[in-house]
Motif scaffolding. Sequence first.
Motif, PDB file in Angstrom:
ATOM      1  N   THR A 274       0.803  -1.117  -0.001  1.00 26.31           N
ATOM      2  CA  THR A 274      -0.136  -0.011  -0.008  1.00 26.31           C
ATOM      3  C   THR A 274       0.940   1.076   0.066  1.00 26.31           C
ATOM      4  N   VAL A 275       1.987   1.023   0.712  1.00 26.23           N
ATOM      5  CA  VAL A 275       2.636   2.499   0.814  1.00 26.23           C
ATOM      6  C   VAL A 275       3.881   2.601  -0.257  1.00 26.23           C
ATOM      7  N   SER A 276       4.360   3.198  -0.626  1.00 29.39           N
ATOM      8  CA  SER A 276       5.128   3.591  -1.899  1.00 29.39           C
ATOM      9  C   SER A 276       6.605   3.323  -1.829  1.00 29.39           C
ATOM     10  N   SER A 277       7.372   3.253  -0.416  1.00 28.32           N
ATOM     11  CA  SER A 277       8.521   2.546  -0.167  1.00 28.32           C
ATOM     12  C   SER A 277       8.451   2.285   1.257  1.00 28.32           C
ATOM     13  N   LEU A 284       0.577   5.955   8.650  1.00 29.68           N
ATOM     14  CA  LEU A 284      -0.856   5.689   8.791  1.00 29.68           C
ATOM     15  C   LEU A 284      -1.451   5.572   7.337  1.00 29.68           C
ATOM     16  N   ILE A 285      -2.285   4.584   7.195  1.00 30.08           N
ATOM     17  CA  ILE A 285      -3.007   3.999   6.041  1.00 30.08           C
ATOM     18  C   ILE A 285      -4.393   4.519   5.988  1.00 30.08           C
ATOM     19  N   ILE A 286      -4.797   5.276   4.956  1.00 31.64           N
ATOM     20  CA  ILE A 286      -6.260   5.685   5.140  1.00 31.64           C
ATOM     21  C   ILE A 286      -6.797   5.256   3.981  1.00 31.64           C
ATOM     22  N   ALA A 287      -7.938   4.370   4.062  1.00 30.22           N
ATOM     23  CA  ALA A 287      -8.696   3.638   3.028  1.00 30.22           C
ATOM     24  C   ALA A 287      -9.658   4.552   2.478  1.00 30.22           C
ATOM     25  N   ILE A 288      -9.725   4.940   1.198  1.00 34.48           N
ATOM     26  CA  ILE A 288     -10.718   5.960   0.547  1.00 34.48           C
ATOM     27  C   ILE A 288     -11.545   5.041  -0.552  1.00 34.48           C
ATOM     28  N   ASP A 289     -12.500   5.382  -0.666  1.00 34.85           N
ATOM     29  CA  ASP A 289     -13.352   4.962  -1.759  1.00 34.85           C
ATOM     30  C   ASP A 289     -12.889   5.718  -3.010  1.00 34.85           C
ATOM     31  N   ARG A 290     -12.585   5.066  -4.242  1.00 35.44           N
ATOM     32  CA  ARG A 290     -11.884   5.599  -5.385  1.00 35.44           C
ATOM     33  C   ARG A 290     -13.087   6.111  -6.262  1.00 35.44           C
ATOM     34  N   GLY A 291     -14.180   5.922  -5.987  1.00 41.42           N
ATOM     35  CA  GLY A 291     -15.493   6.159  -6.946  1.00 41.42           C
ATOM     36  C   GLY A 291     -16.469   7.117  -6.120  1.00 41.42           C
ATOM     37  N   TYR A 292     -16.266   8.027  -5.280  1.00 41.14           N
ATOM     38  CA  TYR A 292     -17.150   8.771  -4.639  1.00 41.14           C
ATOM     39  C   TYR A 292     -17.033  10.156  -4.697  1.00 41.14           C
ATOM     40  N   PRO A 293     -16.836  10.832  -6.084  1.00 41.48           N
ATOM     41  CA  PRO A 293     -16.503  12.020  -6.291  1.00 41.48           C
ATOM     42  C   PRO A 293     -17.740  13.216  -5.823  1.00 41.48           C
ATOM     43  N   VAL A 323       0.643  10.072   6.214  1.00 40.21           N
ATOM     44  CA  VAL A 323      -0.498   9.251   5.941  1.00 40.21           C
ATOM     45  C   VAL A 323      -0.196   8.768   4.512  1.00 40.21           C
ATOM     46  N   ARG A 324      -0.900   7.787   4.123  1.00 44.03           N
ATOM     47  CA  ARG A 324      -0.757   7.093   2.612  1.00 44.03           C
ATOM     48  C   ARG A 324      -2.201   6.708   2.536  1.00 44.03           C
ATOM     49  N   PHE A 325      -2.606   6.509   1.312  1.00 38.77           N
ATOM     50  CA  PHE A 325      -4.019   6.303   0.758  1.00 38.77           C
ATOM     51  C   PHE A 325      -4.131   5.113   0.105  1.00 38.77           C
ATOM     52  N   SER A 326      -5.259   4.251   0.562  1.00 37.38           N
ATOM     53  CA  SER A 326      -5.413   2.942   0.002  1.00 37.38           C
ATOM     54  C   SER A 326      -6.769   2.838  -0.887  1.00 37.38           C
ATOM     55  N   LEU A 327      -6.710   2.681  -2.011  1.00 32.81           N
ATOM     56  CA  LEU A 327      -7.769   3.194  -2.908  1.00 32.81           C
ATOM     57  C   LEU A 327      -8.771   1.877  -3.314  1.00 32.81           C
ATOM     58  N   LEU A 334     -13.870  -0.891   4.171  1.00 30.28           N
ATOM     59  CA  LEU A 334     -14.231  -1.611   4.980  1.00 30.28           C
ATOM     60  C   LEU A 334     -13.468  -2.844   5.543  1.00 30.28           C
ATOM     61  N   SER A 335     -13.048  -3.811   4.266  1.00 31.56           N
ATOM     62  CA  SER A 335     -12.574  -5.093   4.481  1.00 31.56           C
ATOM     63  C   SER A 335     -10.952  -4.754   4.832  1.00 31.56           C
ATOM     64  N   ALA A 336     -10.372  -3.594   4.383  1.00 28.87           N
ATOM     65  CA  ALA A 336      -9.072  -3.164   4.803  1.00 28.87           C
ATOM     66  C   ALA A 336      -9.006  -2.770   6.349  1.00 28.87           C
ATOM     67  N   ILE A 337      -9.989  -2.057   6.620  1.00 33.00           N
ATOM     68  CA  ILE A 337     -10.017  -1.708   8.188  1.00 33.00           C
ATOM     69  C   ILE A 337     -10.170  -3.206   9.091  1.00 33.00           C
ATOM     70  N   GLY A 338     -11.010  -3.900   8.587  1.00 30.20           N
ATOM     71  CA  GLY A 338     -11.081  -5.042   9.360  1.00 30.20           C
ATOM     72  C   GLY A 338     -10.026  -5.870   9.489  1.00 30.20           C
ATOM     73  N   SER A 339      -9.154  -5.999   8.407  1.00 30.50           N
ATOM     74  CA  SER A 339      -7.922  -6.951   8.321  1.00 30.50           C
ATOM     75  C   SER A 339      -6.773  -6.270   9.016  1.00 30.50           C
ATOM     76  N   GLY A 340      -6.722  -4.990   9.295  1.00 32.54           N
ATOM     77  CA  GLY A 340      -5.608  -4.417   9.558  1.00 32.54           C
ATOM     78  C   GLY A 340      -4.783  -3.650   8.395  1.00 32.54           C
ATOM     79  N   GLU A 341      -5.334  -3.913   7.232  1.00 30.67           N
ATOM     80  CA  GLU A 341      -4.264  -3.307   6.286  1.00 30.67           C
ATOM     81  C   GLU A 341      -4.453  -1.923   6.026  1.00 30.67           C
ATOM     82  N   ALA A 342      -5.547  -1.323   6.499  1.00 30.60           N
ATOM     83  CA  ALA A 342      -5.558   0.176   6.863  1.00 30.60           C
ATOM     84  C   ALA A 342      -5.862   0.597   7.880  1.00 30.60           C
TER      85      ALA A 342
END
Length: 349
Positions: A274-277, A284-293, A323-327, A334-342
Amino acid sequence: MARAFPVSPQIGRSRLIIERVRDLVALCLLTLAWAGALVAAPSTDGSTVAESGPQRISVAYCIDCVPFHFSDPQGEPAGMIVDIWRVWSKKTGIAVDFKPAQWQETLRMVGDGEADVHAGLFFNEQRDRFLDYGVALRRTDTHVFLHRSLPDISSIEELAAYRIGVLAGDYVESYLKERLPAEVVVAYPSYEAILEALQKGGIRAFAADTPTGVFHLQQVGLLAEYKFPPSQLLYQNDWFLAVQEGNGSLLEVLDEGMARISEEERRAVGRHWTVSSSSEEEALIIAIDRGYPPLSLMNAQGRPAGLLVDLWRLWSAKTGRTVRFSLSDLPGTLSAIGSGEADIQAGLF
């Protein structure tokens, strides 16, 4: 000449018993030592593996199935699933030799025994004829990507109006052919070939695992020209390891090794991709909805954007926390939060 003294029958019987007991003890010790060597050999992390299993295995992987398994710019194996296999190797002490190939070739290599294991693939009945499947490694979703000049679809049957590019031998090829006229599903040997067809206008739609499709469109500057809203989600599926049909002994070793990988270790692999390096592993990884403009979206360059993204960037500047974003889509966040990947969901009702 030394004199031979007669031995009484009682002493002779005692010596015979002692010799037999000594031989029996030696045999038991030898058996125990052999059994111990057969059952357990130390691995790199102090655990044990079956010595009766292989000392090294070959794993076939796809060269362009980013970010799951692929060859990096230096030609080295990389990806989420490749990293899981590296953890597996450390857990078991069994060396892994990675074999790169185009997708269709990876299937043939394992089916013909040229490679011991497939790094990861979806289950279907056609493959089950020549492969045996092991445990699930990773979950992903698959979308149809449509050119922005085309209308959105509300059902899969509407795709019959287009020619849909797919990777030859990919699960999505058989999935679409079962639901659409076979002639509209056009198979290509690689993602490079699919992209070339998109650029030349031969096709204006293709289907792929979502992160893979996004990556390849981004690489050639076509991401802004294609859309993949939730209505174009085809399915979600698991990546499984697989071996040649009938190789149950190897499959048992593989599954047992995967069972040793903790949830924390699997989560660390997901967060790494998820992170770039590596220097940002503590972000901190923040999960965002990529299709909610306009609140959150993936922009034309494939980067996070929107009101919520700007708010979190301002929060980062104020607090000094990286912070880094997971799209993904909303269920994916919600799944990413539940698993701890975000760590944080960007914002929701």
